[in-house]
Design an enzyme around this catalytic site. Structure first.
Site: not given
Length: 355
Positions: A235, A54
């Protein structure tokens, strides 16, 4: 608004490969059934935890699954500092305490890594044990109750002189090409690139500047504006590309001829896919394109509904756009903490027909 370049008609069909050559300071990642790309982290108790990769957060935590809780090892140290974090507009929530422990990512060992140990977790996909936070250190603001920033795994690998520079290269293979990938710590894996890496500074616009964020213009086809100009993030933990402007999203949906499914997804038919145009992202003095195939999710049947990977952002999302996994599967991305910049390069799957 810049004019879109003429689409490149060349497409390639690449042979799937589940074998990735292991190189120094690289860690293999694999796509999970929940769509996320994941990596295993081993703590000093020799316990292994499957974590979501992440770049949209910076705090690493483990033990979020009831079937695989954190086990203290010989190097575990409870700091007594409470911590909390939320993801995806609150879809996933963590509450617990920060420990210090020795952790290993394949052959990379960090001797003093701050990790979260949960007392309460909600929304975590089944089979996932936590998050590997690869975002900028500033994203740990507000995580600890004492207000202190928490060094990331990249920070500590660099400060412990395990890697030569505080940067991370990300290579995700498309789902139907094996769904695996590589994280290259402290270096760029030039063996998978088909172009030079082009850099842009992280935007200074707030609140985007807290993230791995850039400024961009988005155009569909030759001259249909989707976003005149805005700031958004890269992301690795987002399963879609999102646009926050209602007008931009509906313009895209109308241009594709698709049907909007409440609240934020679009389907098209095979005929509409055949007429789908290239989506362009103008970033710095370069443009990056997503071919029609790169704009869709893998198809379960050749003639059924085709789901587009471009969604409307959640109303709570604070930025203009998010370039998630579908974009990162098509471009090698470099997150350079030392120079506060982001780099992009094409690779062999940039124009592949894989979905």
């Amino acid at each position: 608004m810049p004019s879109a370049p003429a689409p490149d008609p060349k497409h390639t069909n690449d042979t799937p490969s589940n074998q990735l050559g292991k190189r120094d300071h690289t860690v293999v990642v694999q796509r999970d059934e929940s769509w996320y790309y994941c990596v295993y982290v081993v703590t000093s108790s020799s316990s292994a935890y499957k974590l979501i990769v992440d770049s949209g957060s910076a705090y690493t935590w483990v033990g979020g699954s009831l079937n695989n809780p954190y086990v203290e090892g010989v190097n575990s140290l409870a700091t007594g500092v409470p911590s909390k974090a939320a993801y995806g507009g609150g879809l996933i929530k963590f509450k617990g305490e920060t420990y210090e422990d020795t952790i290993a990512l394949d052959n990379l060992v960090i001797n003093h890594q701050g990790i979260g140990v949960p007392t309460e977790v909600t929304g975590l996909p089944e089979g996932i044990d936590g998050m590997l936070g690869l975002g900028p250190t500033r994203l740990t603001t507000g995580i600890s109750s004492d207000g202190m920033l928490i060094p990331t795994v990249v920070d500590n690998l660099y400060s412990e002189r395990t890697i030569p520079s505080p940067l991370l290269g990300v290579y995700f293979m498309p789902t139907n090409m094996g769904g695996s990938g590589l994280l290259s710590f402290g270096q760029i894996d030039v063996t998978v690139l088909t172009s030079d890496v082009k850099y842009v500074p992280v935007t200074t616009l707030q609140p985007a500047s807290y993230y791995w964020s850039i400024e961009a213009t988005i155009v569909y086809g030759a001259n249909t504006p989707i976003l005149d100009y805005g700031s958004g993030m890269l992301d690795t933990g987002s399963p879609s590309i999102t646009i926050s402007s209602d007008a931009g999203f509906f313009t895209y949906a109308l241009a594709t001829g698709g049907i909007i499914h409440s609240p934020s997804r679009i389907t098209i038919t095979q005929n509409q896919y055949n007429n789908l145009q290239t989506l362009y992202f103008f970033i710095g003095d370069q443009y990056y394109h997503l071919s029609p195939n790169a704009q869709i999710y893998p198809r379960s049947s050749p003639n059924g509904q085709i789901w587009l990977a471009v969604h409307l952002s959640d109303p709570k999302f604070p930025l203009d756009f998010c370039l998630g996994i579908p974009f990162i599967q098509r471009y090698y991305v470099v997150f350079d903490s030392g120079s506060n910049q982001i780099g992009f390069a094409s690779h062999i799957y940039t124009d592949s027909i894989t979905n």
